[in-house]
Design a protein around this motif. Structure first.
Motif, PDB file in Angstrom:
ATOM      1  N   VAL A 133      -2.955 -16.172  11.818  1.00 28.73           N
ATOM      2  CA  VAL A 133      -1.991 -16.231  10.722  1.00 28.73           C
ATOM      3  C   VAL A 133      -2.254 -14.959   9.925  1.00 28.73           C
ATOM      4  N   PRO A 134      -1.521 -13.878  10.220  1.00 25.25           N
ATOM      5  CA  PRO A 134      -1.842 -12.574   9.627  1.00 25.25           C
ATOM      6  C   PRO A 134      -1.778 -12.600   8.110  1.00 25.25           C
ATOM      7  N   GLY A 135      -2.618 -11.778   7.522  1.00 24.55           N
ATOM      8  CA  GLY A 135      -2.646 -11.708   6.072  1.00 24.55           C
ATOM      9  C   GLY A 135      -3.100 -10.346   5.597  1.00 24.55           C
ATOM     10  N   PRO A 136      -3.497 -10.236   4.350  1.00 20.33           N
ATOM     11  CA  PRO A 136      -3.865  -8.944   3.767  1.00 20.33           C
ATOM     12  C   PRO A 136      -5.062  -8.319   4.463  1.00 20.33           C
ATOM     13  N   SER A 137      -5.123  -7.000   4.390  1.00 21.26           N
ATOM     14  CA  SER A 137      -6.264  -6.235   4.897  1.00 21.26           C
ATOM     15  C   SER A 137      -6.535  -5.106   3.922  1.00 21.26           C
ATOM     16  N   ALA A 138      -7.788  -4.965   3.493  1.00 25.71           N
ATOM     17  CA  ALA A 138      -8.132  -3.881   2.574  1.00 25.71           C
ATOM     18  C   ALA A 138      -7.878  -2.524   3.212  1.00 25.71           C
ATOM     19  N   VAL A 139      -8.024  -2.439   4.541  1.00 25.92           N
ATOM     20  CA  VAL A 139      -7.831  -1.167   5.243  1.00 25.92           C
ATOM     21  C   VAL A 139      -6.399  -0.678   5.090  1.00 25.92           C
ATOM     22  N   THR A 140      -5.448  -1.487   5.501  1.00 28.54           N
ATOM     23  CA  THR A 140      -4.043  -1.058   5.454  1.00 28.54           C
ATOM     24  C   THR A 140      -3.509  -0.997   4.024  1.00 28.54           C
ATOM     25  N   THR A 141      -4.026  -1.861   3.141  1.00 24.21           N
ATOM     26  CA  THR A 141      -3.591  -1.814   1.747  1.00 24.21           C
ATOM     27  C   THR A 141      -4.025  -0.509   1.094  1.00 24.21           C
ATOM     28  N   ARG A 147     -25.973   8.608   6.898  1.00 24.74           N
ATOM     29  CA  ARG A 147     -24.633   8.764   6.317  1.00 24.74           C
ATOM     30  C   ARG A 147     -24.148  10.205   6.464  1.00 24.74           C
ATOM     31  N   ARG A 148     -25.027  11.161   6.208  1.00 20.99           N
ATOM     32  CA  ARG A 148     -24.648  12.568   6.349  1.00 20.99           C
ATOM     33  C   ARG A 148     -24.309  12.906   7.794  1.00 20.99           C
ATOM     34  N   SER A 149     -25.025  12.287   8.728  1.00 19.56           N
ATOM     35  CA  SER A 149     -24.739  12.525  10.147  1.00 19.56           C
ATOM     36  C   SER A 149     -23.357  12.003  10.518  1.00 19.56           C
ATOM     37  N   VAL A 150     -22.980  10.868   9.932  1.00 15.29           N
ATOM     38  CA  VAL A 150     -21.654  10.310  10.196  1.00 15.29           C
ATOM     39  C   VAL A 150     -20.576  11.265   9.701  1.00 15.29           C
ATOM     40  N   PHE A 151     -20.731  11.770   8.485  1.00 13.06           N
ATOM     41  CA  PHE A 151     -19.735  12.691   7.943  1.00 13.06           C
ATOM     42  C   PHE A 151     -19.697  13.998   8.741  1.00 13.06           C
ATOM     43  N   ALA A 152     -20.860  14.484   9.162  1.00 13.54           N
ATOM     44  CA  ALA A 152     -20.901  15.727   9.947  1.00 13.54           C
ATOM     45  C   ALA A 152     -20.144  15.549  11.260  1.00 13.54           C
ATOM     46  N   ALA A 153     -20.295  14.383  11.878  1.00 13.29           N
ATOM     47  CA  ALA A 153     -19.606  14.115  13.147  1.00 13.29           C
ATOM     48  C   ALA A 153     -18.097  13.992  12.954  1.00 13.29           C
ATOM     49  N   LEU A 154     -17.662  13.675  11.732  1.00 10.95           N
ATOM     50  CA  LEU A 154     -16.236  13.487  11.455  1.00 10.95           C
ATOM     51  C   LEU A 154     -15.593  14.715  10.817  1.00 10.95           C
ATOM     52  N   ALA A 155     -16.328  15.824  10.745  1.00 12.14           N
ATOM     53  CA  ALA A 155     -15.829  17.009  10.041  1.00 12.14           C
ATOM     54  C   ALA A 155     -14.509  17.513  10.617  1.00 12.14           C
ATOM     55  N   ASP A 156     -14.311  17.364  11.915  1.00  6.25           N
ATOM     56  CA  ASP A 156     -13.091  17.873  12.557  1.00  6.25           C
ATOM     57  C   ASP A 156     -12.091  16.764  12.882  1.00  6.25           C
ATOM     58  N   GLU A 157     -12.333  15.548  12.383  1.00  3.31           N
ATOM     59  CA  GLU A 157     -11.417  14.438  12.640  1.00  3.31           C
ATOM     60  C   GLU A 157     -10.085  14.693  11.940  1.00  3.31           C
ATOM     61  N   ARG A 158      -8.999  14.718  12.710  1.00  2.00           N
ATOM     62  CA  ARG A 158      -7.688  15.038  12.162  1.00  2.00           C
ATOM     63  C   ARG A 158      -7.013  13.831  11.502  1.00  2.00           C
ATOM     64  N   ARG A 159      -7.406  12.641  11.889  1.00  2.00           N
ATOM     65  CA  ARG A 159      -6.763  11.449  11.342  1.00  2.00           C
ATOM     66  C   ARG A 159      -7.312  11.119   9.948  1.00  2.00           C
ATOM     67  N   THR A 160      -6.519  10.446   9.149  1.00  4.47           N
ATOM     68  CA  THR A 160      -6.996   9.920   7.879  1.00  4.47           C
ATOM     69  C   THR A 160      -8.059   8.867   8.162  1.00  4.47           C
ATOM     70  N   MET A 161      -9.139   8.901   7.391  1.00  7.85           N
ATOM     71  CA  MET A 161     -10.287   8.024   7.643  1.00  7.85           C
ATOM     72  C   MET A 161     -10.441   6.992   6.532  1.00  7.85           C
ATOM     73  N   VAL A 162     -10.828   5.775   6.923  1.00  2.40           N
ATOM     74  CA  VAL A 162     -11.037   4.696   5.964  1.00  2.40           C
ATOM     75  C   VAL A 162     -12.463   4.176   6.103  1.00  2.40           C
ATOM     76  N   PHE A 163     -13.143   4.013   4.965  1.00  2.03           N
ATOM     77  CA  PHE A 163     -14.514   3.519   4.942  1.00  2.03           C
ATOM     78  C   PHE A 163     -14.632   2.399   3.918  1.00  2.03           C
ATOM     79  N   PHE A 164     -15.611   1.524   4.129  1.00  4.14           N
ATOM     80  CA  PHE A 164     -16.030   0.581   3.097  1.00  4.14           C
ATOM     81  C   PHE A 164     -17.345   1.094   2.529  1.00  4.14           C
ATOM     82  N   GLU A 165     -17.543   0.941   1.225  1.00  2.86           N
ATOM     83  CA  GLU A 165     -18.790   1.376   0.605  1.00  2.86           C
ATOM     84  C   GLU A 165     -19.085   0.500  -0.605  1.00  2.86           C
TER      85      GLU A 165
END
Length: 279
Positions: A112-120, A145-163
């Protein structure tokens, strides 16, 4: 006849976001598996729904132990409704293990689909959403955390994170160091709730703002890497198109692939192909 596993989308903050299908599912489920029984009963009271099914906890520390009992209920024909505290199950919340086990057992799985913080968050961020990736919760340790961001430096898509709010300032500072302080981003706080706030700006600007202290549930949206043009000669561009064609692409698709790969204008690549044909 086997039972059915139903994944329910719980409201992010406003009970009024719940539609009649979830109300009916809550009232009719034989078993309700939830992260926090107190929040489930509070939601049921807000929705004026009477729960007739058995309520069991299903959170990270008990989900493996709960699997056998829930699978037995499903095999015996019960309808099991899985609810998290907010949003859709399995999306950085408990649910995947039960879904996978139910599928493997041949049990019907629906939602039963509902809200998602990601798409909102994506929708209100003001950033491109035609292509995006969800990276879940950032690592707690600064080095990881820094390693994650370094690996995503060239990611062309919009990125979503929880923190978490108390790590947000450090996360934004690390993101600014790896991705650039001017990289556009949006911090979405307390989505749909009374104190909802969406703060937009460059990563460095947002890091300075967050250093003053932030409260509430956080979803971070970061713009993708800007396209960088690759310098290639005309013959090299023509050769790249020819390579795509040799792999089975049409001329049109081959040119498009080279345009996306190099960041060069389509006319530049097309002219290179025409020039190579004449020479």
């Amino acid at each position: 006849m086997g039972g059915r596993l139903v994944l329910g989308g719980a409201p992010l903050g406003q009970p009024g976001d719940v539609g009649p299908r979830l109300r009916a599912a809550m009232a009719g489920a034989d078993v309700l598996a939830c992260e926090d029984t107190r929040r489930l009963h509070r939601l049921a009271a807000d929705l004026e729904v009477t729960l007739t099914g058995r309520v069991v906890t299903f959170h990270e520390s008990v989900e493996r132990a709960r699997l056998p009992g829930l699978l037995d209920a499903l095999r015996s024909g019960a309808t099991v409704l899985l609810l998290t505290d907010a949003g859709m199950p399995s999306v950085s919340d408990p649910g995947y293990t039960l879904v996978r086990a139910a599928i493997d057992a041949g049990v019907d799985v629906t939602s039963v689909p509902g809200p998602s913080a990601v798409t909102t968050a994506l929708a209100v961020s003001g950033l491109p959403v035609d292509r995006f990736c969800f990276e879940g919760f950032l690592p707690r340790k600064a080095g990881e955390r820094r390693s994650v961001f370094a690996a995503l430096a060239d990611e062309r898509r919009t990125m979503v994170f929880f923190e978490s709010p108390h790590r947000l300032a450090d996360a934004l500072a690390d993101a600014a160091a790896a991705l650039g302080g001017e990289r556009p981003a949006a911090v979405c706080r307390e989505l749909t709730k009374t104190y909802e706030e969406v703060r937009r700006g460059g990563l460095a600007e947002l890091a300075a703002w967050a250093a003053e202290g932030v409260k509430g549930e956080i979803t971070l949206v970061v713009g993708g890497a800007p396209q960088r043009a690759v310098e290639l000669t005309g013959p090299e561009l023509a050769a790249a198109v020819a390579e795509e064609e040799a792999a089975g692409a049409t001329r049109k698709d081959a040119i498009r692939a080279v345009v996306e790969r190099t960041g060069l204008p389509k006319r530049t690549v097309f002219d290179a192909v025409v020039a190579a044909k004449h020479t």
